[in-house]
Scaffold this active site. Structure first.
Site, PDB file in Angstrom:
ATOM      1  N   ASP A 110       0.816  -1.223   0.000  1.00  0.00           N
ATOM      2  CA  ASP A 110       0.000   0.000   0.000  1.00  0.00           C
ATOM      3  C   ASP A 110       0.846   1.268   0.000  1.00  0.00           C
ATOM      4  O   ASP A 110       0.405   2.319   0.447  1.00  0.00           O
ATOM      5  CB  ASP A 110      -0.946   0.038   1.228  1.00  0.00           C
ATOM      6  CG  ASP A 110      -1.729  -1.252   1.406  1.00  0.00           C
ATOM      7  OD1 ASP A 110      -2.225  -1.759   0.386  1.00  0.00           O
ATOM      8  OD2 ASP A 110      -1.827  -1.746   2.539  1.00  0.00           O
ATOM      9  N   HIS A 129      -3.182  -2.825  -6.918  1.00  0.00           N
ATOM     10  CA  HIS A 129      -2.526  -1.542  -7.164  1.00  0.00           C
ATOM     11  C   HIS A 129      -3.550  -0.577  -7.761  1.00  0.00           C
ATOM     12  O   HIS A 129      -4.343  -0.962  -8.621  1.00  0.00           O
ATOM     13  CB  HIS A 129      -1.351  -1.718  -8.123  1.00  0.00           C
ATOM     14  CG  HIS A 129      -0.256  -2.558  -7.549  1.00  0.00           C
ATOM     15  ND1 HIS A 129       0.720  -3.136  -8.329  1.00  0.00           N
ATOM     16  CD2 HIS A 129       0.032  -2.923  -6.286  1.00  0.00           C
ATOM     17  CE1 HIS A 129       1.552  -3.824  -7.565  1.00  0.00           C
ATOM     18  NE2 HIS A 129       1.142  -3.705  -6.328  1.00  0.00           N
TER      19      HIS A 129
END
Length: 398
Positions: free
Chosen positions: A12, A40
């Protein structure tokens, strides 16, 4: 020059946006581990795009995207993402996940309570170890049915253990696989031929190294190796030069269970995560937030031979009055260096925050500069890019 971008936290870190930008300078983007358990996020024309399995350079038409050997592939998931893209290639050595693996992953996690994404990655790794799985090239071999029977044997044993009255037909499974593979048949290639060409390559990791199976916060980790050394094994890339770049957030976040030494208190982490839209790209769970852990960062920089850093989410810190950096852990006033524990008293370094943020690096406030330069100095690693927003143009080059 070949590049590798690796997240130095729990994932992240904003890899998608940075890889999308850096793919302008590469010919091939290579995803070398993980599966659809990673997510993503890339913004294009203010539209949010979440990709789970494909490399993050897929929006560049002139850039080839390769799913390399050690990626685990759920074909149904790939077909959802691949529709509008022609520049995707798939290694013939990729192992195939079934939807049944996701179901079994869910059953196992109810017992061991790790907090997985229920993507079946742990199950396919288990089947790989006991030689009870198959990859794409096996589907075209005459003895494929024998391998498929081994898979069915594994599934039925698991169903017996969980007392589930379910039996899978080999003909149903065979028909389903053959139908799915038809749509991607032309994209299957020999991994070695493409990856060892003279093109400029960019290697993309799936999660952050704090989730590495061996070096992460075990047992709350993923089931593959994330560290840079695994690139050569997972892709069959020759031992050529690669420039290793690390990416971090200006703070820390984590989804799921596991150690998190610098986590905010409950109300603060919920407020901060919600304000900054810190939701898992894959699970949509609210991420836990905390301060940046310099101690673990130093360890990961050494392990991965990082030469430069990219820092993201600097714009998120304007919501805070002050910022802390964890410098070291202590037990009974003795310094410790084990980031895989959750019982330490933490020593922090305190910074004042900033009110505004600008694309021009030198227009930003003094506190902004102090924070950046302190991280550079204590890690002895130069920061080359600072991200201050979700769009590709919101980047500062130092």
């Amino acid at each position: 020059m070949n590049l590798s971008l690796i997240g130095l936290q729990w994932g992240d870190e904003g890899k998608g946006k940075i890889i999308d930008f850096l793919s302008n300078f590469s010919n091939i983007i290579i995803r070398y581990n993980g599966g659809h358990n990673a997510g993503h996020t890339i913004y294009k024309n203010n539209k949010k795009n979440i990709i789970k399995i494909l490399p993050s350079g897929l929006f560049k038409k002139y850039c080839l995207c390769l799913l390399s050997d050690n990626v685990f592939l759920l074909i149904e998931n790939l077909l959802k993402e691949i529709k509008n893209f022609k520049n995707i290639f798939i290694s013939k050595n990729i192992f195939i996940i079934n939807l049944i693996d996701e179901f079994i992953d869910y059953l196992f996690d109810k017992i061991i309570k790790i907090g997985t994404t229920f993507s079946g990655i742990s199950i396919i790794n288990f089947r790989k170890v006991i030689k009870c799985c198959f990859n794409i090239r096996d589907i075209f071999k005459f003895n494929f049915i024998k391998k498929l029977k081994k898979n069915l044997f594994f599934y039925n044993i698991i169903f017996i253990f969980f007392k589930i009255k379910l039996k899978i037909s080999i003909f149903f499974l065979l028909k389903k696989i053959k139908k799915s593979i038809f749509f991607i048949k032309k994209k299957i290639i020999n991994n070695c031929l493409l990856i060892n060409s003279n093109s400029k390559k960019f290697f993309e990791s799936s999660q952050g190294v704090m989730l590495d199976f061996n070096k992460g916060t075990f047992p709350f980790v993923t089931n593959s190796n994330i560290v840079n050394k695994s690139i050569y094994i997972d892709t069959n890339f020759y031992l050529k030069n690669i420039k290793y770049i690390g990416i971090i957030k200006a703070f820390s976040t984590r989804v799921g269970n596991g150690f998190f030494n610098t986590k905010f208190k409950k109300k603060k982490t919920d407020f901060f995560s919600y304000i900054n839209k810190e939701f898992g790209s894959n699970t949509l769970r609210l991420r836990k937030s905390g301060w940046l852990d310099i101690n673990s960062l130093l360890e990961m920089i050494k392990i991965n031979n990082i030469s430069n850093l990219i820092i993201t989410k600097m714009d998120s810190l304007i919501y805070l009055k002050y910022i802390k950096l964890l410098i070291n852990y202590k037990i009974n006033n003795k310094k410790m260096f084990d980031y895989q524990n959750n019982i330490f008293n933490n020593n922090y370094f305190l910074f004042n925050s900033w009110k505004n943020i600008y694309n021009n690096y030198y227009e930003n406030e003094k506190n902004f500069h102090l924070y950046i330069r302190f991280i550079e100095k204590i890690t002895n690693t130069p920061i080359i890019i600072i991200s201050i927003g979700k769009n590709e143009k919101e980047l500062i080059f130092v």
